[in-house]
Motif scaffolding. Structure first.
Motif, PDB file in Angstrom:
ATOM      1  N   SER A  45       1.188   4.075  -3.085  1.00 29.03           N
ATOM      2  CA  SER A  45       1.037   5.513  -2.933  1.00 29.03           C
ATOM      3  C   SER A  45       2.280   6.254  -3.408  1.00 29.03           C
ATOM      4  O   SER A  45       2.187   7.243  -4.131  1.00 29.03           O
ATOM      5  CB  SER A  45       0.750   5.837  -1.467  1.00 29.03           C
ATOM      6  OG  SER A  45       0.803   7.216  -1.262  1.00 29.03           O
ATOM      7  N   LEU A  46       3.445   5.738  -3.034  1.00 31.68           N
ATOM      8  CA  LEU A  46       4.692   6.396  -3.438  1.00 31.68           C
ATOM      9  C   LEU A  46       4.827   6.384  -4.953  1.00 31.68           C
ATOM     10  O   LEU A  46       5.280   7.359  -5.555  1.00 31.68           O
ATOM     11  CB  LEU A  46       5.890   5.693  -2.792  1.00 31.68           C
ATOM     12  CG  LEU A  46       6.022   5.874  -1.285  1.00 31.68           C
ATOM     13  CD1 LEU A  46       7.093   4.955  -0.740  1.00 31.68           C
ATOM     14  CD2 LEU A  46       6.340   7.318  -0.950  1.00 31.68           C
ATOM     15  N   TYR A  86     -12.376   1.173   6.617  1.00 29.09           N
ATOM     16  CA  TYR A  86     -11.063   1.160   5.990  1.00 29.09           C
ATOM     17  C   TYR A  86     -10.578  -0.209   5.546  1.00 29.09           C
ATOM     18  O   TYR A  86      -9.522  -0.327   4.972  1.00 29.09           O
ATOM     19  CB  TYR A  86     -10.022   1.778   6.923  1.00 29.09           C
ATOM     20  CG  TYR A  86     -10.212   3.252   7.058  1.00 29.09           C
ATOM     21  CD1 TYR A  86     -10.115   4.059   5.943  1.00 29.09           C
ATOM     22  CD2 TYR A  86     -10.511   3.833   8.271  1.00 29.09           C
ATOM     23  CE1 TYR A  86     -10.316   5.411   6.039  1.00 29.09           C
ATOM     24  CE2 TYR A  86     -10.718   5.187   8.383  1.00 29.09           C
ATOM     25  CZ  TYR A  86     -10.609   5.977   7.263  1.00 29.09           C
ATOM     26  OH  TYR A  86     -10.804   7.308   7.357  1.00 29.09           O
ATOM     27  N   GLN A 144       2.539  12.528   2.537  1.00 32.52           N
ATOM     28  CA  GLN A 144       1.224  12.298   1.925  1.00 32.52           C
ATOM     29  C   GLN A 144       0.837  10.829   2.023  1.00 32.52           C
ATOM     30  O   GLN A 144      -0.323  10.497   2.264  1.00 32.52           O
ATOM     31  CB  GLN A 144       1.253  12.726   0.455  1.00 32.52           C
ATOM     32  CG  GLN A 144       1.208  14.230   0.281  1.00 32.52           C
ATOM     33  CD  GLN A 144       1.435  14.648  -1.144  1.00 32.52           C
ATOM     34  OE1 GLN A 144       2.209  14.021  -1.861  1.00 32.52           O
ATOM     35  NE2 GLN A 144       0.765  15.711  -1.551  1.00 32.52           N
ATOM     36  N   THR A 145       1.820   9.955   1.841  1.00 34.48           N
ATOM     37  CA  THR A 145       1.543   8.523   1.956  1.00 34.48           C
ATOM     38  C   THR A 145       1.073   8.176   3.361  1.00 34.48           C
ATOM     39  O   THR A 145       0.085   7.462   3.551  1.00 34.48           O
ATOM     40  CB  THR A 145       2.816   7.731   1.617  1.00 34.48           C
ATOM     41  OG1 THR A 145       3.189   8.044   0.291  1.00 34.48           O
ATOM     42  CG2 THR A 145       2.579   6.239   1.751  1.00 34.48           C
ATOM     43  N   MET A 179       0.829  -1.211   0.000  1.00 37.52           N
ATOM     44  CA  MET A 179       0.000   0.000   0.000  1.00 37.52           C
ATOM     45  C   MET A 179       0.860   1.256   0.000  1.00 37.52           C
ATOM     46  O   MET A 179       0.578   2.212  -0.711  1.00 37.52           O
ATOM     47  CB  MET A 179      -0.892   0.006   1.231  1.00 37.52           C
ATOM     48  CG  MET A 179      -1.963  -1.031   1.141  1.00 37.52           C
ATOM     49  SD  MET A 179      -3.327  -0.544   2.179  1.00 37.52           S
ATOM     50  CE  MET A 179      -4.619  -0.511   1.011  1.00 37.52           C
ATOM     51  N   ALA A 204       3.286  10.349  -4.585  1.00 35.76           N
ATOM     52  CA  ALA A 204       2.997  10.963  -3.299  1.00 35.76           C
ATOM     53  C   ALA A 204       4.288  11.060  -2.496  1.00 35.76           C
ATOM     54  O   ALA A 204       5.155  10.197  -2.606  1.00 35.76           O
ATOM     55  CB  ALA A 204       1.979  10.130  -2.532  1.00 35.76           C
ATOM     56  N   SER A 205       4.389  12.114  -1.678  1.00 30.50           N
ATOM     57  CA  SER A 205       5.555  12.216  -0.807  1.00 30.50           C
ATOM     58  C   SER A 205       5.347  11.278   0.371  1.00 30.50           C
ATOM     59  O   SER A 205       4.290  10.684   0.533  1.00 30.50           O
ATOM     60  CB  SER A 205       5.699  13.641  -0.304  1.00 30.50           C
ATOM     61  OG  SER A 205       4.613  13.939   0.543  1.00 30.50           O
ATOM     62  N   LYS A 208      -5.344   3.311   7.468  1.00 33.62           N
ATOM     63  CA  LYS A 208      -5.299   1.852   7.565  1.00 33.62           C
ATOM     64  C   LYS A 208      -4.919   1.413   8.986  1.00 33.62           C
ATOM     65  O   LYS A 208      -5.378   0.383   9.469  1.00 33.62           O
ATOM     66  CB  LYS A 208      -4.262   1.335   6.557  1.00 33.62           C
ATOM     67  CG  LYS A 208      -4.215  -0.162   6.429  1.00 33.62           C
ATOM     68  CD  LYS A 208      -5.225  -0.671   5.441  1.00 33.62           C
ATOM     69  CE  LYS A 208      -5.182  -2.182   5.390  1.00 33.62           C
ATOM     70  NZ  LYS A 208      -6.409  -2.751   4.877  1.00 33.62           N
ATOM     71  N   ILE A 256       9.925  12.560  -6.576  1.00 34.08           N
ATOM     72  CA  ILE A 256       8.464  12.630  -6.618  1.00 34.08           C
ATOM     73  C   ILE A 256       7.992  13.025  -8.011  1.00 34.08           C
ATOM     74  O   ILE A 256       7.073  12.432  -8.574  1.00 34.08           O
ATOM     75  CB  ILE A 256       7.970  13.604  -5.535  1.00 34.08           C
ATOM     76  CG1 ILE A 256       8.152  12.939  -4.167  1.00 34.08           C
ATOM     77  CG2 ILE A 256       6.529  13.996  -5.752  1.00 34.08           C
ATOM     78  CD1 ILE A 256       7.904  13.840  -3.000  1.00 34.08           C
ATOM     79  N   ASN A 282      -2.484   9.847   3.972  1.00 38.45           N
ATOM     80  CA  ASN A 282      -3.639   9.382   3.205  1.00 38.45           C
ATOM     81  C   ASN A 282      -3.828   7.873   3.231  1.00 38.45           C
ATOM     82  O   ASN A 282      -4.932   7.394   3.049  1.00 38.45           O
ATOM     83  CB  ASN A 282      -3.508   9.817   1.742  1.00 38.45           C
ATOM     84  CG  ASN A 282      -3.519  11.316   1.591  1.00 38.45           C
ATOM     85  OD1 ASN A 282      -4.297  11.997   2.233  1.00 38.45           O
ATOM     86  ND2 ASN A 282      -2.633  11.832   0.759  1.00 38.45           N
ATOM     87  N   VAL A 283      -2.748   7.143   3.361  1.00 39.49           N
ATOM     88  CA  VAL A 283      -2.842   5.693   3.214  1.00 39.49           C
ATOM     89  C   VAL A 283      -2.522   4.963   4.514  1.00 39.49           C
ATOM     90  O   VAL A 283      -3.302   4.139   4.984  1.00 39.49           O
ATOM     91  CB  VAL A 283      -1.904   5.211   2.085  1.00 39.49           C
ATOM     92  CG1 VAL A 283      -1.920   3.701   2.004  1.00 39.49           C
ATOM     93  CG2 VAL A 283      -2.318   5.818   0.769  1.00 39.49           C
ATOM     94  N   PHE A 338      -6.224   1.633  -2.455  1.00 39.40           N
ATOM     95  CA  PHE A 338      -6.247   2.223  -1.122  1.00 39.40           C
ATOM     96  C   PHE A 338      -7.642   2.069  -0.538  1.00 39.40           C
ATOM     97  O   PHE A 338      -8.606   1.863  -1.268  1.00 39.40           O
ATOM     98  CB  PHE A 338      -5.873   3.700  -1.176  1.00 39.40           C
ATOM     99  CG  PHE A 338      -4.580   3.960  -1.867  1.00 39.40           C
ATOM    100  CD1 PHE A 338      -3.464   3.177  -1.586  1.00 39.40           C
ATOM    101  CD2 PHE A 338      -4.475   4.962  -2.805  1.00 39.40           C
ATOM    102  CE1 PHE A 338      -2.267   3.409  -2.235  1.00 39.40           C
ATOM    103  CE2 PHE A 338      -3.275   5.195  -3.457  1.00 39.40           C
ATOM    104  CZ  PHE A 338      -2.176   4.415  -3.178  1.00 39.40           C
ATOM    105  N   ALA A 339      -7.714   2.178   0.771  1.00 37.06           N
ATOM    106  CA  ALA A 339      -9.016   2.064   1.444  1.00 37.06           C
ATOM    107  C   ALA A 339      -9.796   3.358   1.280  1.00 37.06           C
ATOM    108  O   ALA A 339     -10.054   4.079   2.227  1.00 37.06           O
ATOM    109  CB  ALA A 339      -8.805   1.736   2.922  1.00 37.06           C
TER     110      ALA A 339
END
Lengths: 580, 275
Positions: free
Chosen positions: A454-455, A575, A463-464, A450, A459-460, A472, B105, A467-468, B121-122
């Motif tokens: 995201s990365l 979630y 942010q990961t 996960m 995403a930085s 979770k 990035i 948001n993720v 993602f959830a």
């Protein structure tokens, strides 16, 4: 060729009967192979634990639930000619001492000897502490001559001096003597309770407000003097303004006093004359009687009514009689407020610490040391946190706050003494290791895929995490919070040093700005149990309250945890749906 | 094409054989003399591999040969691993991916990636697809909705989910989740799409759908796909690189590699006689 490994086994099985006549392969598996004995041990351990917990809950519930049930009153004539009356509370068997035996009459001695030197005894709650100097009395069976259950005996719960057991001789209604009538007395008593509530409201509410404002004015003068100097024009202006306001307030105060006197005088005209079993009488204002009932004439419905009204009083009012009677509302409020405040402090602190430790800190020797130290903190005795809380939070931090912001109140401390803020901070410190450990585990359990997903989206790291990872991990973090809450709500020892008191003069929340008074000391159910059980003048009288309060504390913790678990399960559903 | 210059070793029968198709639009990624170490052990040896623009390049080889490692170097996902060391360069048209001052990035935004296991993602389906835009700071609803529809249509998922964009992505089937991840990978319109065994956790029908999708996406995107499945590599790719023990053994156009490989090692692996 490919089944070579099977060959030896097959050969052995085939040859065995021929060579030894014994079967090498048994039809049933070996007992140790199936794990059966281990299973019994494991199941037994679980059963033992369950029985212990169930027994504990059963004991607490049983003792707690029956406490408020009205008991009958027995009138006992003793061999000595004395007569007592009271509620039989418990009974037991004991060996009669030689010195006691020597003083008994022949008949009594024979009675004891018939039971091999033992005697049965009953503990009567005779009440009437103001007359007897004691609430309880043991009566042995050989002393007892005659036991009756008279219908004209009443039980009174009084505002002061605890319970009274006796008859009602006559009443005084509006200053005129009146014959006793149960209905009339009930009506007049509930009217008198309303007057009592009115007096309370004036004393606590209205006069309290005036006193608060008077205090504010006094502090304003002091503040101006401290800031501008004794003889400065500013201080004088403030003082002049304050003086006029004080004069005004004093007038209000006098008016309230006048009104209070009126109500009290009126209240004096409603009285009951009570007579204890020995004939001594007590005059009592009806407003001083919280509850009264004819103990031996109650129907089942009456008993249920009294039972429920006692529970209601317990949950909704303030304590009286050195906490052994009345309610525990301030303690419930204090416990909940302190626990919630603790959660407010511990949640961000613990989660942020764990986030850094797990996600950002370079995993090496230093982080290991930090982690071990955090785990060890969870094992430090809680009283140590209490000492730290008192020394650091209350004296150092609180003292500093007082010197900076409340110099006009010194030498009276504002924050520089125990209070709900320092108590919840101390408990937050106590429980933060639990939250850190749980959060770290929850973060570690977030699948790598996960984070990578995201990365890979550009995403930085933050942010990961935001948001993720955090969403979770939230259910796991909540589990840590629940554990911390359970630990914090049940902790007593450190609180005794940082703000819990036997009887708090005011709740931490009231109608005066800023409404939430974090510096105030408070009451706590856990401490209440300790206080009622071991610090009151009469531990026997407090014992039922100990069980009821314990039951309540347990129920409160269960309720708070259930709430947290409900929130956690909702988050979990949100979630983590059906996972692939 | 140039060849690797490493000293010959016993497990290596010959130097890399190159016979890739003549690029129509040029080179998207040029991997040059690329070496990689995990701590002390070397995982990639002297990889020289031009990835052609707009084509599908498959990486095949036995487990542990370094295909995934190489793929993850292309968007620097390996940066997360401590004690990782590289030498050599991977050039896009403009810059070296491992060059100094590269914004990782920004780089990853140009490289969509799809993983072995679907990893939605959830969040809702919509939030999943527009995640790359959201983290880029785009909050305009109209743009997000337009992108979501475009990406989901491109990933052949739109018709299946258009009525439940607000539902959790975790409620989708495995194949749908993987197509959702592809939609997420192409939402920010990257130049390159990296796929790390995207079908290994899927059933044959879902696999067929993903393969169709790869066909449709090729041309528009440069796709690098790692796969264990020979047939899949033969079906979807234009070029195939065969890797073994951290080396690129043979790299050429798919038809030649599968029908007429230049090296016996390659043909042994492809026909299943290997090892």
């Amino acid at each position: 060729m490919h089944d070579t490994p099977l060959q030896p086994a097959r050969g052995a099985a085939a040859q065995a009967p021929a060579t030894s006549g014994r079967r090498l392969l048994r039809l049933t598996a070996d007992l140790s192979a199936t794990g059966e004995p281990a299973l019994w041990a494991l199941g037994g351990a679980l059963a033992f634990g369950v029985i212990l917990i169930a027994g504990f809950l059963f004991m607490i519930s049983l003792n707690g639930i029956v406490t408020f049930w009205p008991k009958p009153i027995e009138r006992v004539e003793l061999a000595s000619g004395q007569v007592i009356a009271g509620e039989p509370t418990r009974a037991g068997r004991y060996r009669v001492g030689q010195d006691v035996l020597a003083k008994l009459s022949g008949e009594q001695r024979a009675m004891v000897q018939a039971q091999d030197g033992y005697a049965d005894r009953t503990l009567y709650k005779t009440a009437n502490f103001d007359l007897y100097g004691d609430d309880f009395r043991w009566v042995s069976d050989y002393e007892r001559k005659n036991v009756t259950a008279p219908n004209d005996f009443y039980l009174f719960e009084r505002q002061q001096w605890g319970t009274f057991v006796g008859r009602i001789k006559h009443l005084a209604i509006d200053g005129k003597p009146a014959a006793f009538d149960y209905r009339l007395m009930q009506r007049e008593q509930s009217a008198a309770r309303k007057r009592f509530a009115q007096i309370r409201q004036i004393e606590r509410g209205d006069i309290g407000a005036v006193n608060y404002q008077l205090d504010q004015q006094r502090l304003a003068i002091r503040k101006a003097v401290l800031r501008h100097g004794e003889d400065s024009p500013q201080a004088k202006a403030v003082a002049a303004r304050a003086q006029s306001r004080i004069a005004e307030l004093n007038k209000t105060f006098a008016g309230l006093q006048e009104r209070l006197k009126e109500i009290r005088a009126h209240d004096q005209r409603y009285k009951a004359t009570l007579e204890e079993v020995g004939g001594r009488t007590v005059d009592l204002e009806l407003s001083q009687i919280v509850r009264f009932y004819p103990a031996n004439e109650l129907s089942m419905i009456d008993k249920i009514g009294i039972y429920l009204s006692r529970w209601w009083e317990f949950l909704s009012s303030e304590p009286r009689e050195a906490n052994t009677q009345g309610g525990v509302l301030p303690a419930i409020f204090g416990t909940v407020a302190m626990t919630l405040l603790m959660v407010v402090f511990v949640a961000p602190f613990g989660v942020i610490t764990a986030l850094y430790l797990r996600e950002y800190a370079r995993q090496g020797r230093l982080t290991s040391i930090v982690r071990i130290s955090v785990n060890n903190l969870a094992g430090v005795p809680s009283i140590v946190y209490g000492v730290f809380g008192l020394g650091f939070f209350a004296y150092t931090l609180g003292g500093g706050i007082d010197a900076l912001f409340y110099p006009e109140r010194l030498p009276n401390p504002t924050f520089g003494t125990g209070g709900v803020l320092w108590a919840s901070l101390t408990l937050a410190l106590l429980t933060v290791p639990v939250v850190i450990v749980a959060t770290e585990e929850a973060l570690a359990a977030v699948p790598r895929s996960m984070r990578e997903g995201s990365l890979a989206c550009g995403a930085s790291k933050w942010q990961t995490i935001r948001n993720v990872v955090l969403p979770k991990a939230l259910p796991g973090i909540m589990t840590g919070m629940i554990l911390a809450m359970a630990r914090g709500a049940g902790e007593v020892a450190p609180l005794m040093l940082v703000g819990v008191v036997k009887l708090a003069p005011a709740l931490p929340v009231d109608g005066f700005f800023p409404f939430l008074h974090l510096e105030r000391s408070f009451m706590h159910l856990g401490f209440h149990i300790f206080d009622v059980g071991f610090q009151s003048r009469n531990s026997e009288a407090g014992k039922p309250m100990v069980f009821v309060t314990t039951l309540l504390l347990l129920a409160l913790i269960v309720a708070m945890n259930a709430g947290a678990i409900y929130i956690r399960n909702r988050l979990k559903r949100k979630y983590s749906g059906p996972q692939f | 094409m140039s060849t690797a210059t490493a000293a010959p070793q016993e497990h290596r029968s010959a130097e890399t054989a190159y016979h890739i198709k003549a690029g129509t639009e040029g080179i998207a990624l040029d991997i040059r003399d690329f070496n990689l170490w995990y701590g002390k052990s070397q995982a990639l040896f002297d990889i020289n591999m031009p990835v052609q623009k707009g084509l599908v390049t498959a990486l095949i080889g036995p487990s542990g040969c370094g295909k995934s490692t190489l793929l993850r170097c292309l968007n620097r996902m390996n940066d997360l691993i401590d004690e990782l060391r590289i030498a050599g360069e991977i050039r896009t048209a403009q810059f070296d991916i491992y060059g100094p001052g590269v914004d990782v990035i920004a780089l990853r935004k140009r490289m969509g990636m799809v993983f072995q296991k679907p990893n939605p993602f959830a969040m809702s389906i919509f939030d999943n697809v527009v995640y790359p835009l959201r983290v880029d700071g785009i909050g305009n609803r109209a743009i997000l909705e337009e992108t979501c529809e475009r990406a989901l249509r491109a990933a052949a998922l739109w018709d299946e989910v258009k009525d439940r964009l607000k539902d959790s992505a975790l409620g989708l089937s495995g194949g749908q989740q993987q197509r959702l991840c592809i939609a997420r990978g192409i939402a920010s319109d990257p130049e390159v799409l990296l796929m790390d065994e995207p079908c290994s956790a899927l059933d044959p029908i879902a696999t067929a759908k993903i393969e169709d999708l790869i066909h449709q996406l090729s041309g528009h995107y440069t796709i690098v796909i790692v796969t264990h499945n020979m047939q899949q590599a033969a079906r979807v790719s234009d070029n195939v690189g065969f890797m073994y023990l951290g080396r690129l053994i043979e790299y050429g156009d798919t038809d030649t590699v599968f029908v007429n490989p230049k090296l016996t090692q390659t043909s042994d692996y492809i026909t299943g006689r290997f090892g």
